[in-house]
Design a protein around this motif. Structure first.
Motif, PDB file in Angstrom:
ATOM      1  N   LEU A 117       1.028  -1.245   0.403  1.00 44.53           N
ATOM      2  CA  LEU A 117      -0.106  -0.272  -0.281  1.00 44.53           C
ATOM      3  C   LEU A 117       0.888   1.765   0.085  1.00 44.53           C
ATOM      4  CD1 LEU A 117      -2.815   0.819  -0.265  1.00 44.53           C
ATOM      5  CD2 LEU A 117      -3.473   0.205   2.416  1.00 44.53           C
ATOM      6  N   LEU A 118       2.028   1.034   0.726  1.00 40.05           N
ATOM      7  CA  LEU A 118       3.141   2.225   0.988  1.00 40.05           C
ATOM      8  C   LEU A 118       3.509   2.527  -0.906  1.00 40.05           C
ATOM      9  CD1 LEU A 118       4.790   1.793   3.923  1.00 40.05           C
ATOM     10  CD2 LEU A 118       3.467   3.512   3.690  1.00 40.05           C
ATOM     11  N   ALA A 119       3.517   1.158  -1.056  1.00 45.77           N
ATOM     12  CA  ALA A 119       4.251   1.365  -2.484  1.00 45.77           C
ATOM     13  C   ALA A 119       3.150   2.272  -3.958  1.00 45.77           C
ATOM     14  CB  ALA A 119       4.592   0.235  -3.350  1.00 45.77           C
ATOM     15  N   VAL A 120       1.406   1.949  -3.249  1.00 45.10           N
ATOM     16  CA  VAL A 120       0.738   1.595  -4.175  1.00 45.10           C
ATOM     17  C   VAL A 120      -0.076   3.663  -3.836  1.00 45.10           C
ATOM     18  CG1 VAL A 120      -1.360   2.331  -4.408  1.00 45.10           C
ATOM     19  CG2 VAL A 120      -0.739  -0.150  -4.277  1.00 45.10           C
ATOM     20  N   MET A 121       0.678   4.088  -2.537  1.00 42.19           N
ATOM     21  CA  MET A 121       0.784   5.542  -2.777  1.00 42.19           C
ATOM     22  C   MET A 121       1.939   6.334  -3.206  1.00 42.19           C
ATOM     23  SD  MET A 121      -0.757   5.223   1.949  1.00 42.19           S
ATOM     24  CE  MET A 121      -0.843   7.097   2.281  1.00 42.19           C
ATOM     25  N   ALA A 122       2.770   6.086  -3.129  1.00 39.41           N
ATOM     26  CA  ALA A 122       4.071   6.324  -3.771  1.00 39.41           C
ATOM     27  C   ALA A 122       3.318   6.494  -5.399  1.00 39.41           C
ATOM     28  CB  ALA A 122       5.384   5.462  -3.666  1.00 39.41           C
ATOM     29  N   PHE A 164       9.623  -1.182  -2.259  1.00 40.52           N
ATOM     30  CA  PHE A 164      10.768  -0.199  -1.838  1.00 40.52           C
ATOM     31  C   PHE A 164      10.959   0.179  -2.990  1.00 40.52           C
ATOM     32  CE2 PHE A 164      15.039   1.090  -0.724  1.00 40.52           C
ATOM     33  CZ  PHE A 164      14.376   2.260   0.418  1.00 40.52           C
ATOM     34  N   LEU A 165      11.632  -0.874  -4.071  1.00 48.15           N
ATOM     35  CA  LEU A 165      11.985  -0.073  -5.724  1.00 48.15           C
ATOM     36  C   LEU A 165      11.497   0.354  -6.181  1.00 48.15           C
ATOM     37  CD1 LEU A 165      14.353  -3.431  -6.331  1.00 48.15           C
ATOM     38  CD2 LEU A 165      14.914  -1.348  -5.239  1.00 48.15           C
ATOM     39  N   LEU A 166       9.859  -0.159  -6.178  1.00 47.55           N
ATOM     40  CA  LEU A 166       8.779   0.943  -6.850  1.00 47.55           C
ATOM     41  C   LEU A 166       8.926   2.027  -5.782  1.00 47.55           C
ATOM     42  CD1 LEU A 166       6.352  -2.074  -7.107  1.00 47.55           C
ATOM     43  CD2 LEU A 166       7.083  -1.495  -8.394  1.00 47.55           C
ATOM     44  N   LEU A 184      10.920   3.295  -4.360  1.00 50.13           N
ATOM     45  CA  LEU A 184      11.885   4.249  -5.345  1.00 50.13           C
ATOM     46  C   LEU A 184      12.510   5.108  -6.480  1.00 50.13           C
ATOM     47  CD1 LEU A 184      15.252   4.588  -3.060  1.00 50.13           C
ATOM     48  CD2 LEU A 184      15.373   2.995  -4.468  1.00 50.13           C
ATOM     49  N   ILE A 185      11.513   4.135  -7.582  1.00 52.56           N
ATOM     50  CA  ILE A 185      12.274   4.295  -8.502  1.00 52.56           C
ATOM     51  C   ILE A 185      10.598   5.537  -8.625  1.00 52.56           C
ATOM     52  CG2 ILE A 185      10.801   3.788 -10.824  1.00 52.56           C
ATOM     53  CD1 ILE A 185      12.194   1.436 -10.187  1.00 52.56           C
ATOM     54  N   SER A 186       9.190   5.761  -8.051  1.00 54.49           N
ATOM     55  CA  SER A 186       8.934   6.455  -7.927  1.00 54.49           C
ATOM     56  C   SER A 186       9.401   7.449  -7.888  1.00 54.49           C
ATOM     57  CB  SER A 186       7.687   6.241  -7.290  1.00 54.49           C
ATOM     58  OG  SER A 186       6.374   4.815  -7.571  1.00 54.49           O
ATOM     59  N   TYR A 187       9.780   8.326  -6.879  1.00 54.51           N
ATOM     60  CA  TYR A 187      10.489   9.580  -6.190  1.00 54.51           C
ATOM     61  C   TYR A 187      11.544   9.657  -6.425  1.00 54.51           C
ATOM     62  CZ  TYR A 187       7.228   9.737  -2.617  1.00 54.51           C
ATOM     63  OH  TYR A 187       6.284   9.879  -1.607  1.00 54.51           O
ATOM     64  N   ILE A 188      11.986   9.160  -8.187  1.00 56.11           N
ATOM     65  CA  ILE A 188      13.392   9.407  -8.376  1.00 56.11           C
ATOM     66  C   ILE A 188      12.706  10.066  -9.327  1.00 56.11           C
ATOM     67  CG2 ILE A 188      14.776   9.008 -10.071  1.00 56.11           C
ATOM     68  CD1 ILE A 188      15.728   6.695  -7.651  1.00 56.11           C
ATOM     69  N   LYS A 189      11.071   9.673  -9.775  1.00 56.34           N
ATOM     70  CA  LYS A 189      11.208  10.566 -11.039  1.00 56.34           C
ATOM     71  C   LYS A 189      10.152  11.984 -10.840  1.00 56.34           C
ATOM     72  CE  LYS A 189      10.286   6.723 -14.480  1.00 56.34           C
ATOM     73  NZ  LYS A 189       9.592   5.705 -15.368  1.00 56.34           N
ATOM     74  N   ILE A 190       9.812  11.356  -9.233  1.00 58.84           N
ATOM     75  CA  ILE A 190       8.679  12.736  -8.661  1.00 58.84           C
ATOM     76  C   ILE A 190       9.792  14.337  -9.224  1.00 58.84           C
ATOM     77  CG2 ILE A 190       7.853  13.274  -6.723  1.00 58.84           C
ATOM     78  CD1 ILE A 190       6.421  10.784  -7.322  1.00 58.84           C
ATOM     79  N   ILE A 191      11.088  13.188  -7.791  1.00 64.26           N
ATOM     80  CA  ILE A 191      11.767  14.583  -7.691  1.00 64.26           C
ATOM     81  C   ILE A 191      12.908  15.475  -9.126  1.00 64.26           C
ATOM     82  CG2 ILE A 191      14.313  14.877  -6.560  1.00 64.26           C
ATOM     83  CD1 ILE A 191      13.427  12.917  -4.636  1.00 64.26           C
ATOM     84  N   THR A 192      12.600  14.826 -10.067  1.00 61.50           N
ATOM     85  CA  THR A 192      13.243  14.793 -11.916  1.00 61.50           C
ATOM     86  C   THR A 192      12.275  15.513 -12.219  1.00 61.50           C
ATOM     87  OG1 THR A 192      14.465  12.421 -11.460  1.00 61.50           O
ATOM     88  CG2 THR A 192      14.045  14.298 -13.433  1.00 61.50           C
ATOM     89  N   THR A 193      11.035  15.533 -11.994  1.00 65.05           N
ATOM     90  CA  THR A 193      10.144  16.550 -12.785  1.00 65.05           C
ATOM     91  C   THR A 193       9.727  17.725 -11.834  1.00 65.05           C
ATOM     92  OG1 THR A 193       8.645  14.180 -13.027  1.00 65.05           O
ATOM     93  CG2 THR A 193       7.668  16.571 -12.829  1.00 65.05           C
ATOM     94  N   SER A 234       5.199  13.956   3.813  1.00 63.23           N
ATOM     95  CA  SER A 234       4.810  13.140   4.697  1.00 63.23           C
ATOM     96  C   SER A 234       4.320  11.372   4.223  1.00 63.23           C
ATOM     97  CB  SER A 234       2.652  13.096   5.363  1.00 63.23           C
ATOM     98  OG  SER A 234       2.804  14.497   5.299  1.00 63.23           O
ATOM     99  N   HIS A 235       4.493  11.320   3.370  1.00 62.16           N
ATOM    100  CA  HIS A 235       4.887   9.830   2.536  1.00 62.16           C
ATOM    101  C   HIS A 235       5.921   9.306   2.723  1.00 62.16           C
ATOM    102  CE1 HIS A 235       4.909   6.558  -0.551  1.00 62.16           C
ATOM    103  NE2 HIS A 235       3.328   5.778   0.104  1.00 62.16           N
ATOM    104  N   ILE A 236       6.593  10.217   2.707  1.00 65.78           N
ATOM    105  CA  ILE A 236       8.172   9.569   2.259  1.00 65.78           C
ATOM    106  C   ILE A 236       8.661   9.381   3.971  1.00 65.78           C
ATOM    107  CG2 ILE A 236      10.551  10.922   2.604  1.00 65.78           C
ATOM    108  CD1 ILE A 236      10.005  11.891  -0.240  1.00 65.78           C
ATOM    109  N   MET A 237       8.457  10.580   5.181  1.00 67.81           N
ATOM    110  CA  MET A 237       8.058  10.359   6.307  1.00 67.81           C
ATOM    111  C   MET A 237       8.270   8.800   6.689  1.00 67.81           C
ATOM    112  SD  MET A 237       7.371  14.078   7.516  1.00 67.81           S
ATOM    113  CE  MET A 237       8.134  13.881   9.047  1.00 67.81           C
ATOM    114  N   VAL A 238       6.986   9.020   6.301  1.00 65.47           N
ATOM    115  CA  VAL A 238       6.162   7.735   6.754  1.00 65.47           C
ATOM    116  C   VAL A 238       6.843   6.029   6.332  1.00 65.47           C
ATOM    117  CG1 VAL A 238       3.695   5.743   7.045  1.00 65.47           C
ATOM    118  CG2 VAL A 238       3.728   8.407   7.472  1.00 65.47           C
ATOM    119  N   VAL A 239       7.354   6.269   5.147  1.00 69.15           N
ATOM    120  CA  VAL A 239       8.141   5.078   4.768  1.00 69.15           C
ATOM    121  C   VAL A 239       9.154   5.016   5.288  1.00 69.15           C
ATOM    122  CG1 VAL A 239       9.752   4.383   2.229  1.00 69.15           C
ATOM    123  CG2 VAL A 239       6.633   5.085   2.052  1.00 69.15           C
TER     124      VAL A 239
END
Length: 313
Positions: A120-125, A217-219, A221-230, A249-254
């Protein structure tokens, strides 16, 4: 050496119950620990219950992000309810007896809910990725049907594998001890008291843990790499800060959930000890669930506004 030692302990007994040693090494602090964990459990129920209530009833929070948050809070309540009530009874009665079947059910439920939390944390990302990287397609991709399917998938994906794994672990023979030096029925302490060669079963546990913990966790990580790049490509500073604040908030919980969980399951065998395992287990079964509502309330203007409406001035 551990395998040889297990082979030597050939006095196999038919175990009808286990004894969870829990915090029996702190006899003078049982009632104090009961009080602390009762307060923690009440906070988890109230905090996450409030989040579920406002995400269901507040018209401004009827978006995929809050739909997932409501489900995540419900999952946190279930996850801790598998462990804390039983632990509170043990602390109050100062007995740790748990039947063989109850132990198997607790272990299986805990694993299924833990895996569901990772997914679910991956889905939220992924939801944040679509919102920030593909904003025009967001309403089409994250429609209600898709959101419901992703939540159901998170809940049920691990069930067949984990039921099979639990059956494997609990079909082992147990030696002359039925004492588990832990606060709940977890796979490592159960394998510790099993007879014979448990290498195959231990390997299965590690493979399942790696797959169900590391894949989400890898999913993420990939989501946040793309988010930060954007985000870094956005022209305005206010746009950047708004985008970052929706993810923080989501990053802190993860970070909390994965940080404490990986310390327990991915540490080298040599650094394991019953005391440290118990301490870290308390950390990942209580800290994330109790801090989740606080993090989302403090970091989110919509949640704060919704809380102000329902809470007395």
């Amino acid at each position: 050496p551990k395998e040889i030692e297990k082979m030597e302990r050939s006095n196999i007994t038919f175990v009808v119950e286990f004894i969870l040693l829990g915090f029996s090494d702190l006899p003078n602090f049982q009632k104090l620990l009961f009080g602390i964990f009762l307060v923690i459990y009440m906070n988890i129920l109230i905090g996450n219950g409030l989040l579920i209530f406002i995400t269901k009833t507040n018209p401004t929070l009827q978006t995929p992000m809050y739909f997932f948050l409501g489900n995540f809070s419900f999952l946190e309540i279930c996850y801790t309810s598998v462990i804390l009530p039983r632990m509170l009874i043990d602390l109050w009665t100062q007995k740790g007896n748990i039947s063989f079947l109850s132990c198997a059910i607790q272990n299986c439920s805990f694993c299924i809910l833990g895996v569901a939390e990772c997914l679910l944390l991956a889905v939220m990302a992924y939801d944040r990725y679509v919102a920030i990287c593909k904003p025009l397609y967001y309403p089409i991709i994250m429609n209600h049907k898709m959101c419901v399917q992703l939540v159901i998938a998170s809940w049920i994906t691990g069930i067949p594998v984990l039921i099979g794994l639990t059956y494997q672990i609990f079909s082992l023979n147990f030696c002359d001890s039925n004492k588990l030096d832990h606060i709940f029925c977890d796979a490592p302490p159960i394998l510790e008291i099993a007879c014979g060669d448990t290498y195959q079963k231990e390997l299965s546990v590690h493979v399942a843990a790696l797959f169900f913990i590391m894949t989400p966790f890898l999913l993420i990580l990939i989501s946040y790499i793309k988010i930060i790049t954007t985000i870094l490509k956005l022209p305005s500073t206010s746009g950047k800060s708004k985008a970052f604040s929706t993810c923080s908030s989501h990053i802190m919980v993860v970070g909390l959930f994965y940080g404490s969980g990986s310390i327990v399951y991915l540490r080298p065998e040599s650094s394991h000890s019953a005391k440290s395992d118990k301490a870290f287990s308390v950390l990942y079964t209580t800290v994330t669930p109790v801090l989740n509502p606080i993090i989302y309330s403090l970091r989110n203007k919509d949640v704060i506004a919704a809380l102000k409406k329902i809470l007395p001035k």
